[in-house]
Design a protein around this motif. Sequence first.
Motif, PDB file in Angstrom:
ATOM      1  N   PHE A 175      61.054  20.302  25.201  1.00  0.00           N
ATOM      2  CA  PHE A 175      61.287  19.727  23.881  1.00  0.00           C
ATOM      3  C   PHE A 175      60.539  18.400  23.721  1.00  0.00           C
ATOM      4  CE2 PHE A 175      64.811  22.743  23.551  1.00  0.00           C
ATOM      5  CZ  PHE A 175      64.809  23.050  22.199  1.00  0.00           C
ATOM      6  N   ALA A 176      60.470  17.606  24.777  1.00  0.00           N
ATOM      7  CA  ALA A 176      59.754  16.325  24.689  1.00  0.00           C
ATOM      8  C   ALA A 176      58.272  16.550  24.405  1.00  0.00           C
ATOM      9  CB  ALA A 176      59.938  15.535  25.990  1.00  0.00           C
ATOM     10  N   ARG A 177      57.679  17.532  25.055  1.00  0.00           N
ATOM     11  CA  ARG A 177      56.271  17.849  24.774  1.00  0.00           C
ATOM     12  C   ARG A 177      56.100  18.337  23.339  1.00  0.00           C
ATOM     13  NH1 ARG A 177      56.380  19.320  30.375  1.00  0.00           N
ATOM     14  NH2 ARG A 177      57.221  21.391  29.879  1.00  0.00           N
ATOM     15  N   SER A 178      57.064  19.088  22.853  1.00  0.00           N
ATOM     16  CA  SER A 178      57.009  19.576  21.478  1.00  0.00           C
ATOM     17  C   SER A 178      57.104  18.419  20.483  1.00  0.00           C
ATOM     18  CB  SER A 178      58.145  20.576  21.247  1.00  0.00           C
ATOM     19  OG  SER A 178      58.051  21.179  19.976  1.00  0.00           O
ATOM     20  N   VAL A 179      57.959  17.446  20.778  1.00  0.00           N
ATOM     21  CA  VAL A 179      58.077  16.256  19.927  1.00  0.00           C
ATOM     22  C   VAL A 179      56.752  15.498  19.885  1.00  0.00           C
ATOM     23  CG1 VAL A 179      59.142  13.955  19.806  1.00  0.00           C
ATOM     24  CG2 VAL A 179      60.579  15.978  20.123  1.00  0.00           C
ATOM     25  N   ALA A 180      56.109  15.359  21.040  1.00  0.00           N
ATOM     26  CA  ALA A 180      54.823  14.651  21.091  1.00  0.00           C
ATOM     27  C   ALA A 180      53.765  15.378  20.266  1.00  0.00           C
ATOM     28  CB  ALA A 180      54.360  14.516  22.543  1.00  0.00           C
ATOM     29  N   THR A 181      53.762  16.706  20.311  1.00  0.00           N
ATOM     30  CA  THR A 181      52.817  17.476  19.501  1.00  0.00           C
ATOM     31  C   THR A 181      53.087  17.279  18.016  1.00  0.00           C
ATOM     32  OG1 THR A 181      52.595  19.143  21.236  1.00  0.00           O
ATOM     33  CG2 THR A 181      51.935  19.786  19.011  1.00  0.00           C
ATOM     34  N   ALA A 182      54.359  17.318  17.639  1.00  0.00           N
ATOM     35  CA  ALA A 182      54.715  17.102  16.231  1.00  0.00           C
ATOM     36  C   ALA A 182      54.285  15.717  15.763  1.00  0.00           C
ATOM     37  CB  ALA A 182      56.216  17.285  16.039  1.00  0.00           C
ATOM     38  N   ASP A 183      54.453  14.717  16.613  1.00  0.00           N
ATOM     39  CA  ASP A 183      54.051  13.364  16.242  1.00  0.00           C
ATOM     40  C   ASP A 183      52.541  13.298  15.994  1.00  0.00           C
ATOM     41  OD1 ASP A 183      54.924  10.401  16.145  1.00  0.00           O
ATOM     42  OD2 ASP A 183      53.195  10.378  17.497  1.00  0.00           O
ATOM     43  N   ARG A 184      51.785  13.976  16.831  1.00  0.00           N
ATOM     44  CA  ARG A 184      50.330  13.978  16.656  1.00  0.00           C
ATOM     45  C   ARG A 184      49.929  14.630  15.337  1.00  0.00           C
ATOM     46  NH1 ARG A 184      46.895  17.896  17.837  1.00  0.00           N
ATOM     47  NH2 ARG A 184      48.386  19.011  19.178  1.00  0.00           N
ATOM     48  N   LEU A 185      50.585  15.728  14.973  1.00  0.00           N
ATOM     49  CA  LEU A 185      50.252  16.411  13.725  1.00  0.00           C
ATOM     50  C   LEU A 185      50.774  15.679  12.495  1.00  0.00           C
ATOM     51  CD1 LEU A 185      50.877  20.144  14.723  1.00  0.00           C
ATOM     52  CD2 LEU A 185      48.693  18.936  14.552  1.00  0.00           C
ATOM     53  N   LEU A 186      51.861  14.948  12.662  1.00  0.00           N
ATOM     54  CA  LEU A 186      52.445  14.226  11.532  1.00  0.00           C
ATOM     55  C   LEU A 186      51.715  12.917  11.227  1.00  0.00           C
ATOM     56  CD1 LEU A 186      56.261  14.738  12.215  1.00  0.00           C
ATOM     57  CD2 LEU A 186      55.016  15.529  10.192  1.00  0.00           C
ATOM     58  N   THR A 187      51.032  12.369  12.211  1.00  0.00           N
ATOM     59  CA  THR A 187      50.376  11.074  12.017  1.00  0.00           C
ATOM     60  C   THR A 187      49.430  11.060  10.821  1.00  0.00           C
ATOM     61  OG1 THR A 187      50.609  10.493  14.357  1.00  0.00           O
ATOM     62  CG2 THR A 187      48.919   9.327  13.101  1.00  0.00           C
ATOM     63  N   PRO A 188      48.549  12.057  10.630  1.00  0.00           N
ATOM     64  CA  PRO A 188      47.676  12.037   9.448  1.00  0.00           C
ATOM     65  C   PRO A 188      48.435  12.138   8.126  1.00  0.00           C
ATOM     66  CG  PRO A 188      46.871  13.600  11.079  1.00  0.00           C
ATOM     67  CD  PRO A 188      48.228  13.182  11.520  1.00  0.00           C
ATOM     68  N   LEU A 189      49.674  12.639   8.189  1.00  0.00           N
ATOM     69  CA  LEU A 189      50.510  12.732   6.986  1.00  0.00           C
ATOM     70  C   LEU A 189      51.299  11.446   6.743  1.00  0.00           C
ATOM     71  CD1 LEU A 189      51.971  16.339   7.508  1.00  0.00           C
ATOM     72  CD2 LEU A 189      50.034  15.666   6.058  1.00  0.00           C
TER      73      LEU A 189
END
Length: 421
Positions: A81-95
Amino acid sequence: MTKARPLFSAFGIEIEYMIVDRETLAVKPVADALLAMAAGQEGACDAVMGPITWSNELVAHVLEMKVTDPAVSLKGLAADFARSVATADRLLTPLGARLLPTGAHPLMDPFTETVLWPHEHGELYRAFDAVFNCKGHGWANLQSMHVNLPFDGDDEFGRLHAAIRVLLPIMPALAASTPILDGKATGFLDARMDRYAHNADRVPSVMGMVVPEAVFSTDEYQTRVLDPLYRDIAPLDPAGVLHGDFLNARGAIPRFERSTIEIRVLDTQECPAADLALAGVVVAALKGLVEERWSTYAEQKAWGTRELADILGKTIQNAGRTKVSEDYARLFGVYAPSQIPARVIWRRLGLSALPTMDFDPDWEKSLAVLVDQSSLARRILAAVDGDYRPATIKRVYGQLADCLLRNEPFNVGILGAPYYL
């Protein structure tokens, strides 16, 4: 229907997070844009991200993360789940967005800021909205961790349901993470559950008393719980959209199509390690109850729904400080001459039940803070320290968002401070 699995042979974990503005922390309804990026398809409602799958929820500012397949152990899931959160953060940053933990947004106005999910399943969400008005804290501003546990056959269903019923009233003692709504203290450590308990008041059979009825066979559950529920909703749902296990809103619901019971009363914590540590303690305690380690199946079944619901109501308000009767404490092998705080029961359960689990070292820090220091709700109150100005609340919740990204517990300091347990 999927093949039934035996008790405690698999685990399904779902964790919901808010999507918020990266700077202001205001809710940001961009779950559809995030899922479209992750899945590579406009309008996607799911994206399989390895061992964790992302899904939409009722409202467009919430992202659900869940195990892609039932896990044979809780060990290792915190890291997934922590790795998934980090991925979401990376994709959300441009938004211009990020994820925010805990069970509710402290400053959201759900009556003006709610955006229902507009894509697949939209008809279902519009039907819920038409009947219950989903623009309120009890629908639009609540995030939780669901723990799904399997059963194989009627006997296992009855034993698991009995164990969940008696443990559920004190689950908020550990899980409470929502002391603030509308920018002020609510008087409840678990305000999410307080609002949730009333979100279906228009059709009371949808929620019942939150604590499930004393029903211990699948046929009886259909007759006593689901049939009346479907009958009561029918006049308000002429299209018949609201029909299925999902309509049942009790604090734990059987999902008969996959032979599991889903526990729904656990607020989202500050990071995956804390969520999975909480799940570990709860599952270990349930396993001990099912094995009749501290009380018999007959003794567990004998507890009435009203008396269990009364305990739950107090725990929603006071979390670990809630005092329970000696009769209730004895269900968990805790003997005391008078009423005892729920936090003491959890400490004893942690000591006696957790060693039977496949323990994950990732839980260690969060478990120490959770069991020895306080629920997240009291730690939030300690950090705010009576200052409910928006700037202070945003500062504290910004720290919680950082804890989520670092997968670290929210530790506010000295054991024994007045806000604690």
